[in-house]
Design a protein around this motif. Structure first.
Motif, PDB file in Angstrom:
ATOM      1  N   MET A 157      -1.719  -6.503 -10.362  1.00  0.00           N
ATOM      2  CA  MET A 157      -2.456  -5.722  -9.373  1.00  0.00           C
ATOM      3  C   MET A 157      -2.686  -6.483  -8.077  1.00  0.00           C
ATOM      4  SD  MET A 157      -5.363  -3.773 -11.638  1.00  0.00           S
ATOM      5  CE  MET A 157      -6.178  -3.188 -10.135  1.00  0.00           C
ATOM      6  N   ASP A 158      -2.751  -7.806  -8.180  1.00  0.00           N
ATOM      7  CA  ASP A 158      -3.085  -8.615  -6.996  1.00  0.00           C
ATOM      8  C   ASP A 158      -1.871  -9.446  -6.586  1.00  0.00           C
ATOM      9  OD1 ASP A 158      -4.494  -9.760  -4.955  1.00  0.00           O
ATOM     10  OD2 ASP A 158      -5.639 -11.131  -6.215  1.00  0.00           O
ATOM     11  N   LEU A 159      -0.843  -8.793  -6.071  1.00  0.00           N
ATOM     12  CA  LEU A 159       0.375  -9.492  -5.697  1.00  0.00           C
ATOM     13  C   LEU A 159       0.124 -10.526  -4.594  1.00  0.00           C
ATOM     14  CD1 LEU A 159       3.155  -6.741  -5.617  1.00  0.00           C
ATOM     15  CD2 LEU A 159       2.863  -8.583  -7.270  1.00  0.00           C
ATOM     16  N   MET A 160      -0.770 -10.218  -3.663  1.00  0.00           N
ATOM     17  CA  MET A 160      -1.011 -11.094  -2.521  1.00  0.00           C
ATOM     18  C   MET A 160      -2.032 -12.187  -2.813  1.00  0.00           C
ATOM     19  SD  MET A 160       1.008  -9.969  -0.184  1.00  0.00           S
ATOM     20  CE  MET A 160       0.404 -10.723   1.316  1.00  0.00           C
ATOM     21  N   ARG A 161      -2.564 -12.198  -4.065  1.00  0.00           N
ATOM     22  CA  ARG A 161      -3.576 -13.193  -4.449  1.00  0.00           C
ATOM     23  C   ARG A 161      -4.773 -13.150  -3.491  1.00  0.00           C
ATOM     24  NH1 ARG A 161      -0.676 -13.001  -8.259  1.00  0.00           N
ATOM     25  NH2 ARG A 161       0.244 -14.721  -9.415  1.00  0.00           N
ATOM     26  N   SER A 162      -5.195 -11.954  -3.127  1.00  0.00           N
ATOM     27  CA  SER A 162      -6.307 -11.786  -2.193  1.00  0.00           C
ATOM     28  C   SER A 162      -7.638 -11.622  -2.904  1.00  0.00           C
ATOM     29  CB  SER A 162      -6.052 -10.551  -1.309  1.00  0.00           C
ATOM     30  OG  SER A 162      -6.001  -9.376  -2.106  1.00  0.00           O
ATOM     31  N   GLY A 163      -7.612 -11.390  -4.212  1.00  0.00           N
ATOM     32  CA  GLY A 163      -8.849 -11.153  -4.946  1.00  0.00           C
ATOM     33  C   GLY A 163      -9.351  -9.734  -4.814  1.00  0.00           C
ATOM     34  N   GLU A 164      -8.574  -8.867  -4.153  1.00  0.00           N
ATOM     35  CA  GLU A 164      -8.972  -7.473  -3.968  1.00  0.00           C
ATOM     36  C   GLU A 164      -8.160  -6.583  -4.917  1.00  0.00           C
ATOM     37  OE1 GLU A 164      -8.195  -6.696   0.102  1.00  0.00           O
ATOM     38  OE2 GLU A 164      -9.723  -8.088   0.849  1.00  0.00           O
ATOM     39  N   PHE A 165      -8.850  -5.679  -5.596  1.00  0.00           N
ATOM     40  CA  PHE A 165      -8.196  -4.790  -6.547  1.00  0.00           C
ATOM     41  C   PHE A 165      -8.496  -3.347  -6.149  1.00  0.00           C
ATOM     42  CE2 PHE A 165      -9.152  -8.744  -8.719  1.00  0.00           C
ATOM     43  CZ  PHE A 165      -7.941  -9.062  -9.300  1.00  0.00           C
ATOM     44  N   ARG A 166      -7.464  -2.592  -5.828  1.00  0.00           N
ATOM     45  CA  ARG A 166      -7.618  -1.203  -5.403  1.00  0.00           C
ATOM     46  C   ARG A 166      -6.960  -0.274  -6.423  1.00  0.00           C
ATOM     47  NH1 ARG A 166      -4.424  -0.956  -0.218  1.00  0.00           N
ATOM     48  NH2 ARG A 166      -3.007  -2.077  -1.609  1.00  0.00           N
ATOM     49  N   ILE A 167      -7.356   0.978  -6.378  1.00  0.00           N
ATOM     50  CA  ILE A 167      -6.789   1.954  -7.303  1.00  0.00           C
ATOM     51  C   ILE A 167      -5.291   2.093  -7.058  1.00  0.00           C
ATOM     52  CG2 ILE A 167      -7.382   3.872  -5.757  1.00  0.00           C
ATOM     53  CD1 ILE A 167      -7.174   3.923  -9.626  1.00  0.00           C
ATOM     54  N   GLU A 168      -4.838   1.953  -5.794  1.00  0.00           N
ATOM     55  CA  GLU A 168      -3.402   2.030  -5.513  1.00  0.00           C
ATOM     56  C   GLU A 168      -2.631   0.915  -6.209  1.00  0.00           C
ATOM     57  OE1 GLU A 168      -5.691   3.988  -2.268  1.00  0.00           O
ATOM     58  OE2 GLU A 168      -5.752   1.994  -3.185  1.00  0.00           O
ATOM     59  N   ASP A 169      -3.239  -0.281  -6.296  1.00  0.00           N
ATOM     60  CA  ASP A 169      -2.599  -1.401  -6.993  1.00  0.00           C
ATOM     61  C   ASP A 169      -2.485  -1.105  -8.491  1.00  0.00           C
ATOM     62  OD1 ASP A 169      -2.521  -2.869  -4.581  1.00  0.00           O
ATOM     63  OD2 ASP A 169      -4.585  -3.517  -4.888  1.00  0.00           O
TER      64      ASP A 169
END
Length: 349
Positions: free
Chosen positions: A311-323
């Motif tokens: 879900m976190d391909l960019m390693r940003s720590g953000e998880f969205r429903i689109e992910d």
């Protein structure tokens, strides 16, 4: 980030200098509240600004320096269901021209028609063999602009009549093959993303055509000349390739039917702004219902880690429903709708 991610990310030198009580004060000060007054996330960037402003020598790593600016991304390429591919195959063999038949019923040329009209036109075109699956086909192309169930027949015709040599059709076939290859190898796109990211000197999620073309075979991806031209046509921007969008397309996206299934299954762990509460998922996750655990390609202990990483391909720590939707599109691409519904309905305890 979540509370757990915040505590794990604080450098050791700061944890050694602070007591558990002082760390707790930081958590309380920088926690973010949702619409229900609950605090589950921590604003690490606010902490970074406050600490760095007080003493530049204590600068915390905030990740902004290396953050990639994605900019405007190209349009997503629809992942065709098995039903859509079968309809397209028949339509191509018969060289059907569907639009004039729909126009006969749609005098205002709005691009939409009732479900009964949609079914009647398909039967007129000789596609009655799909009559038992018309409900699924109509749901996939259901209009968002109507409260009742009207069908966006122009979108349907554009998808079904796409020429086999078009950029869209070539890329749909290419990404369908790549998903199978990545699934067989057990990869999720991270290695490819990191390999391409090494050549992203501008930090704008783009690389040169030459670098893109040289990285693909190193990551085990073989493409023909026609496929490479189609990739350049779709993902090219100002003489460079948008590699992050390319990796996202390998993961794919859900059609309307599967999106509704997943949204219903995870509605209790998604906020009103579309962020996913990963701490709740971690507590309630059922690895036995993960598609890769069920087919034996992954152990149950690896499923949750794979979900978070995927879900976190960019390693940003953000998880969205689109992910979350893209992740399940990737791991469940070879499942039937019935199997996919079982996986998402049983994903949480």
């Amino acid at each position: 980030v979540t509370r757990g991610q915040f505590l794990r990310a604080i450098p050791d030198k700061f944890q050694m200098a602070c007591t558990a009580y002082e760390i707790g004060l930081l958590v309380d000060k920088y926690c973010q509240f949702d619409n229900y007054g609950r605090s589950s996330d921590i604003s690490y960037h606010s902490l970074h600004i406050d600490v760095s402003g007080a003493d530049p020598a204590l600068t915390l790593p905030d990740g902004l320096k290396d953050r990639i600016d994605l900019g405007a991304q190209p349009a997503r390429i629809r992942v065709l269901s098995d039903l859509e591919r079968r309809v397209r195959h028949v339509a191509r063999d018969r060289r059907l021209q569907m639009l004039p038949f729909f126009d006969d019923y749609d005098k205002l040329h709005s691009g939409f028609c009732p479900c009964m009209t949609f079914a009647r036109v398909l039967c007129t075109l000789g596609l009655e063999k799909f009559s038992t699956e018309l409900d699924s086909l109509m749901e996939i192309y259901q209009s968002d602009a109507h409260k009742d169930k009207w069908v966006d027949y122009k979108a349907f015709v554009a998808e079904i009549e796409t020429p086999a040599s078009s950029v869209r059709a070539v890329l749909q076939d290419l990404f369908d093959r790549l998903r199978r290859e990545f699934a067989a190898a057990g990869g999720g796109g991270h290695g490819l993303l990191q390999a391409l990211g090494r050549f992203d000197e501008m930090r704008d999620a783009t690389v040169s055509y030459k670098d893109f073309q040289s990285v693909l075979p190193l990551c085990g991806i073989s493409v023909s000349r026609a496929e490479l031209d189609a990739l350049f046509a779709h993902f090219g921007r100002s003489g460079r390739m948008q590699y992050f969008a390319f990796v996202c397309e390998i993961r794919g996206s859900l059609n309307r039917i599967r999106k509704r299934m997943l949204d219903a299954a995870f509605k209790n762990v998604v906020s009103s702004v579309g962020t996913v509460q990963m701490d709740v998922i971690s507590q309630r996750f059922n690895p036995a219902a993960h598609p890769r655990v069920m087919d034996g390609t992954m152990g149950a202990e690896e499923a949750l880690v794979d979900l978070e990483d995927g879900m976190d391909l960019m390693r940003s720590g953000e998880f969205r429903i689109e992910d979350l939707e893209d992740y399940y599109s990737f791991v469940g691409h070879d499942l039937s709708d019935k199997q996919f519904k079982y996986c998402v309905d049983n994903a949480l305890h």
